[in-house]
Design an enzyme around this catalytic site. Structure first.
Site, PDB file in Angstrom:
ATOM      1  N   HIS A 227       0.891  -1.118  -0.015  1.00 39.17           N
ATOM      2  CA  HIS A 227       0.119   0.035  -0.057  1.00 39.17           C
ATOM      3  C   HIS A 227       0.954   1.324  -0.032  1.00 39.17           C
ATOM      4  O   HIS A 227       0.557   2.137  -0.838  1.00 39.17           O
ATOM      5  CB  HIS A 227      -0.895  -0.066   1.212  1.00 39.17           C
ATOM      6  N   GLU A 228       1.914   1.133   0.805  1.00 40.08           N
ATOM      7  CA  GLU A 228       2.814   2.527   1.134  1.00 40.08           C
ATOM      8  C   GLU A 228       3.559   2.553  -0.316  1.00 40.08           C
ATOM      9  O   GLU A 228       3.803   3.885  -0.625  1.00 40.08           O
ATOM     10  CB  GLU A 228       3.365   2.553   2.286  1.00 40.08           C
ATOM     11  N   HIS A 231       1.639   4.348  -2.889  1.00 41.74           N
ATOM     12  CA  HIS A 231       1.647   5.954  -2.806  1.00 41.74           C
ATOM     13  C   HIS A 231       2.567   6.533  -3.234  1.00 41.74           C
ATOM     14  O   HIS A 231       2.613   7.944  -3.464  1.00 41.74           O
ATOM     15  CB  HIS A 231       1.510   6.119  -1.035  1.00 41.74           C
ATOM     16  N   GLU A 250      -6.379   7.092  -1.723  1.00 39.22           N
ATOM     17  CA  GLU A 250      -6.251   5.997  -0.964  1.00 39.22           C
ATOM     18  C   GLU A 250      -6.903   4.523  -1.611  1.00 39.22           C
ATOM     19  O   GLU A 250      -6.772   3.369  -1.349  1.00 39.22           O
ATOM     20  CB  GLU A 250      -7.023   6.127   0.382  1.00 39.22           C
TER      21      GLU A 250
END
Ligand SMILES: [Zn+2]
EC number: 3.4.11.-
Length: 755
Positions: A227-228, A231, A250
């Site tokens: 997930h990070e 980003h 998100e």
């Protein structure tokens, strides 16, 4: 009954760091953005030089500990004729004497006549002695001091860590999203980004020790890391124009995290995991009143932080997953690549994403004439909820499709409508090459007609979740003794946990158990009761959860295996049982439950030897799994006597653990009443808070009038001492009243079905 609390039975711990829908502040569909809290782009910064001295240790020579004195130079272009510059600052001490404003081209200074702050909006206002013009390029200098916090992990904060030699050190960390850069230095804190090129993780979200940590921890770490990293694209390379569309960061990062998990750890089954983790979760939230549109009107910092919900993350990801379905993975990837390239180093709004989707859809010919991605996507992002598609046979050749909004508080309501992609398979064409829809339901609410020879079968949206009655769902679970699929069982556990907890102290429990036990046992036998090399990833998690359910149902399959492990442990007391970490807590609990007093005494002796607080806690959990009334009384009585071996610090924990044990629940209130003064003496130095925890546990399970009467009688008998926890008592009583109503209505129907 073995003690299995809610934390063990349902979905494992929620893996993400994020807000909750309950924190929202009345979000409205986005019309236009309220300008009051915005800077309105009257000054566009193009360059920052930021110098910050981070003082974490006591060094009086440079400044007080936990402060960060700094200087900032901002270059940018003024956009309109004005005599003021407004930027953001939060909890900064700015030296007004240090502020200079100059025309960059000539170096000519503009006098600063006055400065002021507006706390609510985090505005810092510089009034100028003369007007500046649109197009003027300015250079602003300021000096300031920021506070370094430890508590909330926003802006500039610090964390402590131990070196190998045990020395405590501090590290300074920044977290600037959403509106926290203004806590470290004065800036134009809009379209802000996360930390480009850098990812900051708390230890829980980055560390995994094979053999020591369970596979759910590997799942969590894998998801968070993916997930990070996502980003870096959605959030850093392309930032948000404004926080009304947090899902662009998100939701897209969440969609991508499952692809990442599938790629790096296929045994965790990332793409399938998305169905339970994102799609089903977001549908639960989105079917409730407690939801908001993906694109919402937000202005204040509080409203912005309230956008970090399951809707922005999971619904955002689910909508992208749907788009992948109807555009194909290749077309969606093409669209996202062009979105990232075109919007690189800029702030995006959802129309920018829609443009890229539309262009890719057109170039790959994915949409029928008259449809475009702006209309389709807006129908999913500008309103709350999601549709139920109704299928009716209109006549011998026509099937009629229509839609309603799905809500969890009853029948679908006639509100909202969406562009819904529909795929159809028929007896003549039973296989789909891809999910490109043959039919679209339109957002105008009109129904669609599908021509078909109804003497043959037809299936609509083959892979979609059906909207069916409780009874139909229960009927569907009859085949579960043959089901060994991770995602299917996870969904089953999620929903059956509610039923299980309400039934577990209710006369209907035996009927529920007779139904569940053979199904759980058959699946467990197929997956493997004993440890094996095939138990990795999703398969290990499934086995652990099946074991957990089997043991909490006192299944012989679990008890015999646990008894075997206990014999091994007893024969070799210095080595803990040979259970993998995924199932260890369950099996140690089941050892005490299955092997009676000898196991209880053995584990109690282990507890007395244990020095480590975590280990003691774990052994106490196992002790409180006993299903023998005598042992439960023995354990409870030991809490009253400091020479019994139970440490006084652990007494409150024992009471709470016993309340989550089905046998313990039948005696705990009587025990507390009979020994009330002694109990308060032992646990009461901080007030009757542990009693509140006991009631907070009981309320999850109590679902009969008798149980409610017991709680009320207990409270009435000790009202004076329990006064400080009145709010918790009221809340527990309300919950139990709600449980009774549920058991008398829906629960009763389910009970009859089990019979
Ligand atoms: Zn995120």
């Amino acid at each position: 009954m073995i003690t299995f609390t809610l934390a063990q039975l349902p979905f494992q711990v929620e893996p993400r760091v994020r807000g909750f829908p309950g924190k929202r502040h009345g979000l409205k569909p986005s019309a236009s953005i309220e300008p009051m809290y915005r800077l309105n782009n009257t000054f566009i910064p193009s360059h920052y030089d930021v110098e910050v001295r981070v003082i974490l240790d006591n060094d009086g020579s440079v400044g007080p500990q936990f402060t960060a004195p700094g200087k900032v130079k901002i270059i940018g272009v003024n956009q309109e004729r004005t005599s003021r510059i407004v930027l953001h600052a939060n909890a900064l001490t700015i030296s007004s004497d240090s502020i200079t404003v100059a025309l960059k081209a000539t170096g000519q200074r503009i006098v600063v006549s006055r400065v002021s702050e507006e706390d609510e909006r985090d505005f810092y206002i510089i009034e100028l002695g003369s007007e500046i013009n649109a197009g003027d390029e300015l250079e602003i200098h300021m000096e300031h001091v920021a506070q370094i916090m430890s508590s909330d992990g926003n802006g500039l904060f610090y964390r402590e860590y131990l070196t190998e030699t045990g020395e405590v050190r501090r590290i300074g960390v920044t977290q600037f999203a959403a509106v926290e850069a203004r806590r470290m230095f004065p800036c134009f804190d809009e379209e802000t980004n996360q930390s480009g090129g850098m990812v900051v993780y708390g230890p829980t979200y980055i560390l995994f020790f094979p053999g020591e940590d369970p596979e759910v921890q590997r799942t969590l770490v894998t998801l968070v890391v993916c997930h990070e990293l996502a980003h870096q694209y959605f959030g850093n390379l392309v930032t948000l124009k404004w926080w009304n569309e947090v899902y662009l960061n998100e939701g897209l990062a969440t969609y991508t995290q499952y692809l990442g998990m599938e790629a790096v750890s296929p045994d965790l089954m990332g793409v399938e995991y998305a169905i339970i983790d994102a799609v089903q979760l977001s549908m639960v939230v989105d079917a409730s009143e407690n939801t908001h549109p993906l694109s919402s009107n937000v202005t204040t910092p509080q409203e912005i932080s309230a956008m970090f919900t399951d809707i922005s993350y999971e619904k955002g990801a689910s909508v992208m997953r749907m788009v992948e379905g109807f555009l194909t993975y290749e077309t969606l990837r093409k669209a996202l690549q062009s979105y990232l390239k075109r919007m690189a180093f800029q702030g995006a709004k959802q129309e920018d994403l829609f443009d890229a989707l539309q262009e890719a859809a057109v170039s790959d010919d994915r949409l029928p004439p008259g449809l475009n991605m702006h209309d389709i996507m807006s129908s999913w992002t500008m309103q709350t909820g999601f549709p139920v598609v109704n299928v009716q046979i209109a006549n011998e050749t026509v099937v009629r499709l229509s839609q309603d909004r799905f809500k969890n508080n009853g029948a679908p309501e006639l509100e909202g409508s969406w562009f819904v992609p529909i795929t159809i398979v028929t007896q003549d064409k039973p296989n789909l090459e891809n999910n490109i829809p043959q039919v679209w339901l339109h957002a105008d609410g009109a129904s669609a007609m599908v021509q078909h020879d109804l003497s043959k079968w037809i299936m609509i949206n083959q892979n979609a979740t059906e909207y069916v009655t409780f009874e139909a769902v229960l009927n569907l679970t009859r085949y579960f003794s043959q089901e060994t699929h991770f995602t299917v069982w996870k969904t089953f556990f999620y929903h059956f946990t509610y039923i299980y907890t309400f039934f577990s102290s209710h006369p209907g429990y035996n009927d529920l158990r007779s139904y569940l036990q053979p199904r759980i046992e058959a699946a467990l036998a197929a997956v493997g009761v004993e440890e094996s090399d095939s138990h990795t990833g999703a398969n290990a998690i499934l086995r652990a959860e099946l074991l957990d359910w089997a043991c909490s149902l006192w299944s012989p399959l679990c008890f015999e295996y646990a008894a075997e492990l206990f014999d091994q442990w007893q024969a070799n007391p210095d080595n803990s049982p040979v259970a993998s970490v995924d199932a260890r807590a369950t099996l140690e609990c089941a050892m005490v439950a299955s092997s009676g007093k000898k196991a209880f005494d053995f584990v109690f002796a282990k507890y007395q030897e244990a020095g480590d607080a975590l280990l003691r806690e774990q052994l106490l959990s196992s002790l409180s799994c006993t299903i023998e009334l005598l042992s439960i009384h023995e354990l409870l009585n030991k809490t009253l006597n400091s020479t019994s071996g139970i440490k006084p610090d652990d007494a409150a924990s024992v009471l709470v653990k016993v309340s989550s044990n089905a046998v313990g629940r039948t005696v705990i209130l009587d025990f507390l009443s009979d020994h009330f003064e002694d109990v308060i003496n032992v646990i009461g130095s901080g007030g009757p808070q542990p009693i509140a925890q006991v009631l907070g546990t009981l309320r999850n399970y109590f679902s009969t009038q008798d149980q409610l009467d017991q709680v009320e009688a207990f409270v009435a008998a000790h009202q004076e001492v329990l006064n400080p926890i009145n709010a918790e008592i009221d809340s527990a009583i309300k919950t139990i009243q709600g449980n009774i109503i549920w058991m008398d209505t829906t629960g009763f129907d389910i009970w009859m079905w089990f019979q």
